[in-house]
Design an enzyme around this catalytic site. Structure first.
Site, short mmCIF file in Angstrom:
data_model
loop_
_atom_site.label_atom_id
_atom_site.label_comp_id
_atom_site.label_asym_id
_atom_site.label_seq_id
_atom_site.Cartn_x
_atom_site.Cartn_y
_atom_site.Cartn_z
N TYR A 184 -48.28 16.93 77.07
CA TYR A 184 -49.16 17.26 75.93
C TYR A 184 -48.97 18.73 75.54
O TYR A 184 -48.90 19.07 74.36
CB TYR A 184 -50.62 16.97 76.30
N SER A 201 -59.61 27.64 69.19
CA SER A 201 -59.34 26.47 68.37
C SER A 201 -60.64 25.76 67.99
O SER A 201 -61.60 25.73 68.76
CB SER A 201 -58.45 25.50 69.15
N TYR A 206 -59.98 23.79 61.11
CA TYR A 206 -59.25 22.74 60.41
C TYR A 206 -60.14 22.29 59.26
O TYR A 206 -61.35 22.54 59.26
CB TYR A 206 -59.01 21.54 61.33
N THR A 234 -55.87 26.57 59.56
CA THR A 234 -54.58 25.92 59.85
C THR A 234 -54.30 24.90 58.75
O THR A 234 -55.12 24.01 58.50
CB THR A 234 -54.61 25.26 61.24
N ARG A 240 -46.01 12.96 68.17
CA ARG A 240 -45.55 13.56 69.44
C ARG A 240 -45.23 12.41 70.38
O ARG A 240 -46.11 11.80 70.98
CB ARG A 240 -46.63 14.47 69.98
N LYS A 267 -52.66 29.87 58.55
CA LYS A 267 -51.70 29.55 59.61
C LYS A 267 -51.01 28.23 59.31
O LYS A 267 -51.68 27.21 59.11
CB LYS A 267 -52.44 29.45 60.96
N HIS A 284 -46.59 25.10 63.92
CA HIS A 284 -47.44 24.51 64.95
C HIS A 284 -46.66 24.34 66.26
O HIS A 284 -46.86 23.38 67.00
CB HIS A 284 -47.97 23.16 64.47
N ARG A 286 -44.83 20.98 66.55
CA ARG A 286 -45.62 19.79 66.92
C ARG A 286 -45.99 18.95 65.71
O ARG A 286 -46.63 17.91 65.84
CB ARG A 286 -46.90 20.22 67.66
N ASP A 344 -45.30 33.03 64.42
CA ASP A 344 -45.84 32.15 65.46
C ASP A 344 -44.84 31.05 65.80
O ASP A 344 -44.41 30.31 64.91
CB ASP A 344 -47.14 31.54 64.94
N GLY A 400 -42.27 29.87 69.52
CA GLY A 400 -41.07 30.16 70.30
C GLY A 400 -41.10 31.48 71.05
O GLY A 400 -40.10 31.83 71.68
#
Ligand code: FMN
Length: 407
Positions: free
Chosen positions: A52, A134, A157, A183, A192, A280, A304, A307, A335, A337
């Protein structure tokens, strides 16, 4: 040549350190990088939980591209610049931070460790960095503020129920959260496939497969069953469902979030929030320009963490063209990596004000709890300091594109 006895030679090199009795410190002593903590987290967490956190959408190409983009760009170090002391302190949204990094919002953080968001918020404050909570956190806006006097941002969100958004925004303001992060890359949840294959739900259900997985990871399982049940803490007890009964994230998000989110909603959010706004999930120069025209204080270039849409562009290569097009009207956050301080240096040199990282701290949390997060944030700062020193740059403001070997 004089000859010494083997005993003398041995005596000169043998050192017995103190035997470490604390299991967390023992674990951490074997790690030197975020990649090491990822390996430790993989060992310590049940497979479904690790996947996850670690996984991305579909073929995970965008996820891989985020890290590969940093790897592709090298440095052009300058020498003999007389840099004796390196300062990595910087500012973002008009306030100081210890180094240019923001902790990204990650939903369901208590799945990695029972202390979850509280641990991350405390570690971020100790490190002098902003932490973004979050919407889908497992500790509430108020619970997190209660453990941290540091810089806190709140991520929202677009719930279909805008009344709920307004209420959360008001709670964040009352709890002195400094910035709101909207976001915008989650019209639907990305597929996923690691989670799909495992039938992964939040919270994880216990069945024959997971029972074995849990038994093979007794440290995590014991901590999980001893702690209070995991909920979507910001909507506890609300009609939208708070995760008290297991749901798949895709069912939850696809029923609760509004896919019709549009620029007018950004204006609406402005009308209910006084402070700085961060958008974002911006992934093109065109949208970055629209965001700057709307006056958002910061643009987080983000897919993200790979994702959501597989095939979306890696974020780091977007920094330079976006910085050029936006021309200082909004700050830019890179944002996705980020695993090393040198990645932060590259992002800033390309034109970002700061970087943002999610999995880096989650691996630390999963591997060794709060101390694992401390370790990651400490390494990133030390890495960044060393990188600047070896580049011949004394301050964050000295980083520019002339120090990058762009392909
Ligand atoms: C386990 C996990 C949960 C996440 N949950 C959220 C979330 O609730 N809201 C959000 O805006 N982004 C969320 N993200 C995305 C992160 O904020 C961030 O964009 C991403 O982790 C950056 O990539 P990185 O992990 O390579 O640093 C999540 C990422 C991970 C790994």
């Amino acid at each position: 040549m004089s000859r010494s006895s083997p005993w003398e030679t041995l005596r000169s090199v043998v050192r017995f350190g103190r035997i470490e009795t604390d299991p967390v410190e023992r674990r951490l002593a074997r790690a030197a990088s975020v990649a090491d903590l990822r390996r430790l987290a993989r060992r310590r967490l049940p497979g479904g939980v690790f996947d996850y956190i670690d996984g991305g959408a579909e073929d995970e190409r965008t996820m891989a591209a985020n890290q590969a983009a940093f790897a592709r760009v090298g440095f052009r170090p300058r020498v003999l610049r007389g840099v004796e002391k390196v300062e990595v302190g910087s500012t973002l949204l008009g306030k100081p931070l210890a180094y240019p990094l923001v902790l990204a919002p990650t939903g369901f953080t208590r799945i990695a460790d029972p202390e979850g968001e509280l641990a991350v918020a405390r570690a971020a404050q100790r490190a002098g960095l902003p932490y973004t909570l979050s919407t889908l956190s497992t500790r509430s806006i108020e619970e997190v503020r209660a453990v941290s006097d540091g810089r806190l941002w709140f991520q929202v969100y677009a719930w279909r129920d805008r009344g709920l958004v307004k209420e959360m925004v008001e709670r964040a303001a009352a709890a002195r959260y400094e910035a709101l992060v909207l976001t915008v890359d989650t019209a639907m949840l990305g597929r996923r496939e690691r989670d799909v294959r495992r039938g992964f739900s939040l919270p994880p259900t216990i069945g024959p497969g997971t029972l074995l997985d849990g038994a093979l990871h007794p440290g995590w399982t014991w901590a999980f069953v001893r702690s209070e049940p995991i909920r979507f803490a910001n909507v506890a007890g609300r009609s939208v469902g708070d995760g008290a009964s297991p749901v798949t994230l895709s069912d939850y998000i696809n029923t609760q979030f509004d896919p019709a989110l549009a620029w007018d909603d950004v204006d609406w959010l402005r009308s209910v929030w006084d402070g700085p706004l961060v958008l974002k999930g911006v992934q093109t120069v065109d949208d970055a320009v629209l965001a700057a025209e709307r006056g958002v204080e910061a643009i987080a270039l983000s897919n993200h963490g790979g994702r959501q849409l597989d095939g979306a562009p890696a974020t780091f290569p977007l920094v330079a063209p976006v910085a050029d097009a936006v021309g200082g009207r909004s700050e830019i956050i890179c944002d996705g990596g980020v695993r090393r301080g040198s990645d932060i240096a590259k992002a800033v040199a390309a034109g970002a004000t700061a970087a943002m990282a999610g999995r880096a701290y989650l691996y630390g949390l999963g591997a060794a709890g709060e101390r694992g997060v401390d370790r990651v944030l400490g390494w990133l700062q030390a890495d960044l300091t060393r990188t600047l020193s070896l580049l011949g740059a004394g301050r964050i403001g000295d980083l520019d594109r002339s120090l990058l070997d762009l392909p």
